[in-house]
Design a protein around this motif. Structure first.
Motif, short mmCIF file in Angstrom:
data_model
loop_
_atom_site.label_atom_id
_atom_site.label_comp_id
_atom_site.label_asym_id
_atom_site.label_seq_id
_atom_site.Cartn_x
_atom_site.Cartn_y
_atom_site.Cartn_z
N ILE A 130 0.83 -1.28 0.01
CA ILE A 130 0.04 0.18 -0.23
C ILE A 130 0.91 1.31 -0.01
O ILE A 130 0.73 2.29 -0.67
N ARG A 131 1.90 1.24 0.95
CA ARG A 131 2.72 2.47 0.65
C ARG A 131 3.25 2.62 -0.64
O ARG A 131 3.38 3.69 -1.04
N GLY A 132 3.77 1.50 -1.27
CA GLY A 132 4.07 1.59 -2.65
C GLY A 132 3.24 2.37 -3.53
O GLY A 132 3.59 2.69 -4.70
N ARG A 133 1.88 2.27 -3.25
CA ARG A 133 1.02 2.77 -4.21
C ARG A 133 0.67 4.22 -3.95
O ARG A 133 -0.04 4.91 -4.74
N LEU A 134 1.04 4.68 -2.94
CA LEU A 134 0.74 6.18 -2.44
C LEU A 134 1.63 6.92 -3.47
O LEU A 134 2.88 6.60 -3.60
N LEU A 135 1.25 8.11 -4.11
CA LEU A 135 1.93 8.85 -5.08
C LEU A 135 2.42 9.87 -4.53
O LEU A 135 1.86 10.69 -3.95
N PRO A 136 4.05 10.02 -4.63
CA PRO A 136 4.34 11.21 -3.79
C PRO A 136 4.23 12.46 -4.34
O PRO A 136 4.03 13.50 -3.55
N LEU A 137 4.10 12.60 -5.40
CA LEU A 137 3.61 13.98 -6.16
C LEU A 137 2.12 14.46 -5.38
O LEU A 137 1.98 15.57 -5.15
N ALA A 138 1.29 13.42 -5.77
CA ALA A 138 0.16 13.79 -4.93
C ALA A 138 -0.09 14.16 -3.58
O ALA A 138 -0.61 14.94 -3.08
N LEU A 139 0.94 13.26 -2.59
CA LEU A 139 0.86 13.56 -1.33
C LEU A 139 1.62 15.11 -1.02
O LEU A 139 1.43 15.82 -0.30
N GLU A 140 2.46 15.49 -1.91
CA GLU A 140 3.33 16.66 -1.79
C GLU A 140 2.06 17.73 -2.04
O GLU A 140 2.07 18.90 -1.24
N VAL A 141 1.03 17.59 -3.11
CA VAL A 141 0.11 18.68 -3.23
C VAL A 141 -0.85 18.63 -2.29
O VAL A 141 -1.32 19.76 -1.79
N PHE A 142 -1.27 17.50 -1.61
CA PHE A 142 -2.04 17.23 -0.47
C PHE A 142 -1.38 18.02 0.57
O PHE A 142 -2.31 18.90 1.53
N HIS A 143 -0.09 17.83 0.86
CA HIS A 143 0.25 18.36 1.96
C HIS A 143 0.41 19.84 1.99
O HIS A 143 0.10 20.80 2.93
N ALA A 144 0.85 20.46 0.84
CA ALA A 144 1.10 21.77 0.33
C ALA A 144 -0.61 22.51 0.86
O ALA A 144 -0.44 23.46 1.32
N HIS A 145 -1.54 21.78 0.31
CA HIS A 145 -2.83 22.37 0.41
C HIS A 145 -3.03 22.77 1.94
O HIS A 145 -3.66 23.76 2.93
N ARG A 146 -2.74 21.56 2.93
CA ARG A 146 -2.94 21.78 4.11
C ARG A 146 -2.01 22.82 5.05
O ARG A 146 -2.42 23.33 5.88
N GLU A 147 -0.73 22.75 4.45
CA GLU A 147 0.12 23.82 5.10
C GLU A 147 -0.40 25.22 4.62
O GLU A 147 -0.44 26.17 5.66
N ARG A 148 -1.22 25.56 3.53
CA ARG A 148 -1.66 26.62 3.36
C ARG A 148 -2.81 26.94 4.19
O ARG A 148 -3.38 28.23 4.52
N GLY A 149 -3.59 26.17 4.92
CA GLY A 149 -4.52 26.18 6.00
C GLY A 149 -5.86 26.04 4.96
O GLY A 149 -7.00 26.31 5.46
N ASP A 150 -5.68 25.43 3.80
CA ASP A 150 -7.08 25.11 3.06
C ASP A 150 -7.87 24.24 4.03
O ASP A 150 -7.24 23.00 4.67
N ARG A 151 -9.08 23.70 3.55
CA ARG A 151 -9.96 22.90 4.15
C ARG A 151 -9.82 21.54 3.09
O ARG A 151 -10.32 21.85 1.97
N VAL A 152 -9.37 20.66 3.58
CA VAL A 152 -9.17 19.48 2.55
C VAL A 152 -9.97 18.30 2.99
O VAL A 152 -10.12 17.90 4.03
N VAL A 153 -10.83 17.92 1.98
CA VAL A 153 -11.66 16.66 2.14
C VAL A 153 -11.30 15.77 0.92
O VAL A 153 -10.96 16.13 -0.10
N VAL A 154 -11.25 14.32 1.48
CA VAL A 154 -11.16 13.28 0.40
C VAL A 154 -12.72 12.94 0.15
O VAL A 154 -13.62 12.42 1.04
N ALA A 155 -12.90 12.63 -1.06
CA ALA A 155 -14.17 12.00 -1.72
C ALA A 155 -14.06 10.89 -2.41
O ALA A 155 -13.50 11.22 -3.58
N THR A 156 -14.56 9.80 -1.91
CA THR A 156 -13.86 8.48 -2.69
C THR A 156 -15.04 7.49 -2.96
O THR A 156 -15.73 7.50 -1.92
N GLY A 157 -14.86 6.68 -3.73
CA GLY A 157 -15.80 5.57 -3.77
C GLY A 157 -15.50 4.43 -3.34
O GLY A 157 -16.22 3.14 -2.92
N ALA A 158 -14.23 4.50 -2.45
CA ALA A 158 -13.84 3.27 -1.59
C ALA A 158 -14.41 3.42 -0.29
O ALA A 158 -15.06 4.52 0.18
#
Length: 289
Positions: A130-158
């Protein structure tokens, strides 16, 4: 096992921490303490999960594991496949098709909390995969939005418990997750409400998350979400869907590839610019460049 306990199991150590994915995850973990609670009026950013933050279909991987737990479940799934398999391919019948295979994997499990416990067990047993399937570039963007103070939500079919447990790998277990809701039926636990297409937007609006500033997704099924966002970003799309995205989304919508093999989009070396710009940021006017 809770999300935080899964995170402790999943924390990169030794050789894994030296790998690109491990290093990216470790960097995010190290910075997680900097996150502050976003303001109520902070920009709302919605991320899809599969093929956006995670390389693959996480729900299918979980359901396959649930089925493979015993030989008789495998036979049951094979017997159901001619009926339910084709249903998964079509939007109007997708929920019913997925529910058939979830039923095969969970027959005998009649409480949602028991399915959640099985989900956490699956994640804990497949840490490296599972760790190998996490996308580093995606986590970078995800983290950057949180660093900015944005409200971040995940919406998934899973299932939401699955996304939460996987996000715990990168210290994002406190991010709200909207996902497919399960419920008991026919002696098992099946998908009662599929967080997909228009239903995903309904589920977001019910929770007060309808005014979306930015959205990231790979799927044409998420066009309602991407259209609702002021600044949509398409990531890791199927090559055959790219023209549809170009037709139906505003001109200039980024269509990027964050490292998903076999997927379309313009490859990027870094998802966050040297100046801190994110893919969803408005384009700079020529005079500002």
């Amino acid at each position: 096992m809770t999300g935080r306990e899964v995170a402790a199991v999943a924390a990169p150590t030794g050789p894994a921490a030296a790998s690109p994915v491990g290093a990216a995850t470790a960097a995010t973990l190290a910075k997680a303490h900097r996150y502050t609670s976003p303001r109520a009026d902070a920009p709302l950013v919605v991320f899809d999960f599969d093929h956006t933050l995670y390389d693959g279909d996480s729900g299918s991987h979980l359901f396959a594991w649930l089925i493979k737990r015993s030989w008789w479940r495998c036979i049951l799934a094979l017997l159901l496949a001619p009926v339910f398999g084709p249903m998964v391919a079509f939007l109007p019948t997708r929920r019913a098709g997925i529910s058939g295979f979830v039923w095969a994997g969970t027959v005998g499990v009649q409480r949602v909390r028991d399915l959640d416990a099985l989900t956490d067990a699956y994640v804990a047993q497949h840490v490296d995969q599972i760790r190998g399937r996490l996308l580093p570039l995606a986590l970078e963007v995800f983290h950057a939005h949180r660093e900015r103070g944005d409200r971040v939500v995940v919406a998934t079919g899973a299932p939401p418990e699955l996304a939460r447990a996987i996000l715990a790998f990168a210290a994002h277990e406190d991010v709200p997750v909207v996902g497919t809701l399960a419920g008991p039926r026919f002696g098992a636990v099946v998908a009662a409400r599929h967080c997909h297409n228009e239903e995903k937007m309904r589920m977001l609006r019910e929770r007060g998350w309808g005014d979306i500033d930015a959205a990231y997704s790979d799927s044409s099924a998420d066009l309602p979400l991407l259209r609702a966002a002021r600044r949509p970003v398409v990531v890791n799309p199927k090559p055959g869907s790219i023209e549809r995205f170009r037709r139906e989304l505003p001109p200039g919508t980024p269509i990027l590839n964050w490292g998903c093999p076999g997927r379309g989009g313009a490859p990027v070396a870094a998802a966050v610019g040297a100046d801190g710009r994110l893919p969803s940021d408005p384009a700079q006017p020529a005079s500002a460049r």
